[in-house]
Motif scaffolding. Structure first.
Motif, short mmCIF file in Angstrom:
data_model
loop_
_atom_site.label_atom_id
_atom_site.label_comp_id
_atom_site.label_asym_id
_atom_site.label_seq_id
_atom_site.Cartn_x
_atom_site.Cartn_y
_atom_site.Cartn_z
N ASN A 128 -2.91 -1.76 31.36
CA ASN A 128 -3.21 -1.37 29.99
C ASN A 128 -4.01 -0.07 29.92
O ASN A 128 -3.99 0.62 28.91
CB ASN A 128 -3.98 -2.48 29.26
CG ASN A 128 -3.08 -3.40 28.50
OD1 ASN A 128 -2.20 -2.96 27.78
ND2 ASN A 128 -3.28 -4.69 28.66
N GLU A 156 0.13 -1.57 17.42
CA GLU A 156 -0.37 -2.96 17.48
C GLU A 156 -0.05 -3.68 16.16
O GLU A 156 0.30 -4.86 16.17
CB GLU A 156 -1.87 -2.99 17.76
CG GLU A 156 -2.25 -2.59 19.18
CD GLU A 156 -1.87 -3.62 20.23
OE1 GLU A 156 -2.02 -4.84 19.98
OE2 GLU A 156 -1.42 -3.20 21.31
N ASP A 193 -6.27 -4.53 23.64
CA ASP A 193 -5.24 -3.55 23.97
C ASP A 193 -5.61 -2.18 23.42
O ASP A 193 -5.45 -1.16 24.10
CB ASP A 193 -3.88 -3.98 23.44
CG ASP A 193 -3.28 -5.15 24.19
OD1 ASP A 193 -3.78 -5.47 25.30
OD2 ASP A 193 -2.33 -5.76 23.67
#
Length: 141
Positions: free
Chosen positions: A65, A100, A115
């Protein structure tokens, strides 16, 4: 720098599309039955670490990530206004929050603040690598 700029202009759009594929369809992802949002920072990451047996999986997830977004710190190569740290970070945050949100609304993922944080850390690392590299190459001239 000219060759790097040309190469980056070609590669970064393809790379961005590849990441979007991974974020929405990769890893055998299926559509969730409900919309999921995780807004408590590092809570889902801590839970993931507790529930995961293999350190390899933890490292791949967390560092993936981060590392997968390092190339976005170099966007100043083709967009000079993104040579400013805060402009890059605000633009990057806007884009990653939009992505997202799309994961949330399509249920092809979850909106996870972890994230957003980890991806932004990757862009920040990329920006500072780019800055150090360009400062070293400009002093050699």
């Amino acid at each position: 720098m000219g060759l790097l700029r040309k190469l980056y202009k070609i590669l970064i759009p393809s790379y961005a599309l590849f990441l979007l594929y991974l974020m929405f369809f990769g890893f055998g992802r299926n559509q969730y039955d409900i919309n999921i949002v995780r807004l408590i920072p590092m809570f889902s990451t801590a839970g993931f670490i507790k529930q995961t047996i293999l350190w390899k999986t933890i490292i791949i997830n967390i560092f993936g990530n981060i590392l997968m977004f390092v190339p976005f710190g170099f966007l100043g190569i083709i967009f000079p206004r993104l040579n400013n740290f805060w402009t890059l970070i605000l633009d990057f945050l806007s884009a990653i929050i939009l992505i997202e949100s799309l994961q949330y609304f399509t249920r092809l993922g979850v909106f996870d603040i972890d994230d957003v944080i980890l991806n932004t850390v990757g862009a920040v690392i990329g920006f500072w690598i780019y800055r150090i590299w360009t400062s070293k190459t400009s002093t050699r001239k």
